[in-house]
Motif scaffolding. Structure first.
Motif, PDB file in Angstrom:
ATOM      1  N   UNK A 154       3.316  -4.557   8.270  1.00 49.79           N
ATOM      2  CA  UNK A 154       1.967  -4.481   7.719  1.00 49.79           C
ATOM      3  C   UNK A 154       1.894  -3.494   6.559  1.00 49.79           C
ATOM      4  N   UNK A 155       2.253  -3.940   5.377  1.00 51.05           N
ATOM      5  CA  UNK A 155       2.208  -3.065   4.215  1.00 51.05           C
ATOM      6  C   UNK A 155       1.124  -3.457   3.220  1.00 51.05           C
ATOM      7  N   UNK A 189       0.802  -1.216   0.000  1.00 50.79           N
ATOM      8  CA  UNK A 189       0.000   0.000   0.000  1.00 50.79           C
ATOM      9  C   UNK A 189       0.841   1.275   0.000  1.00 50.79           C
ATOM     10  N   UNK A 190       2.036   1.211   0.562  1.00 52.20           N
ATOM     11  CA  UNK A 190       2.924   2.373   0.557  1.00 52.20           C
ATOM     12  C   UNK A 190       3.540   2.564  -0.823  1.00 52.20           C
ATOM     13  N   UNK A 191       4.056   1.498  -1.414  1.00 56.53           N
ATOM     14  CA  UNK A 191       4.689   1.592  -2.732  1.00 56.53           C
ATOM     15  C   UNK A 191       3.696   1.987  -3.816  1.00 56.53           C
ATOM     16  N   UNK A 241       4.570  -1.322  14.844  1.00 50.70           N
ATOM     17  CA  UNK A 241       4.117  -0.256  13.949  1.00 50.70           C
ATOM     18  C   UNK A 241       5.210   0.230  13.014  1.00 50.70           C
ATOM     19  N   UNK A 242       6.458   0.197  13.461  1.00 51.00           N
ATOM     20  CA  UNK A 242       7.542   0.748  12.642  1.00 51.00           C
ATOM     21  C   UNK A 242       8.360  -0.319  11.928  1.00 51.00           C
ATOM     22  N   UNK A 252      -2.132   8.055   7.070  1.00 52.72           N
ATOM     23  CA  UNK A 252      -3.141   7.018   6.851  1.00 52.72           C
ATOM     24  C   UNK A 252      -2.846   5.769   7.653  1.00 52.72           C
ATOM     25  N   UNK A 253      -1.577   5.457   7.794  1.00 56.83           N
ATOM     26  CA  UNK A 253      -1.167   4.280   8.561  1.00 56.83           C
ATOM     27  C   UNK A 253      -1.566   4.442  10.032  1.00 56.83           C
TER      28      UNK A 253
END
Length: 82
Positions: free
Chosen positions: A62-63, A26-28, A57-58, A36-37
């Protein structure tokens, strides 16, 4: 887990289908940014009564929708066995 899919489709104005599979990063793909994350994490914590550590979280785990659903399923399973 349809609540997660529904939230993401509404929040990020996307539709998961054969052209945009649940395994998409979702980031790429430019669908989700850090703001949004954070919104997603808050939703998941409230909706499923779970907590994420800073490392979770970091860590970039979860992408994709698939990874998010797997993580939530694991966290809710861990909570119910504790």
């Amino acid at each position: 887990m349809s609540k997660i899919r529904d939230f993401m489709e509404d929040q990020f104005l996307i539709e998961f289908d054969e052209t945009f599979p649940a395994s998409s990063d979702l980031f790429k793909e430019g669908v989700m940014d850090s703001f949004g994350y954070i919104q997603l994490i808050r939703f998941l914590e409230e909706e499923f009564e779970i907590k994420f550590t800073e490392k979770e979280m970091t860590g970039g785990v979860m992408v994709s929708l698939e990874q998010i659903e797997q993580t939530v399923a694991q966290k809710t399973a861990d909570r119910s066995t504790s």
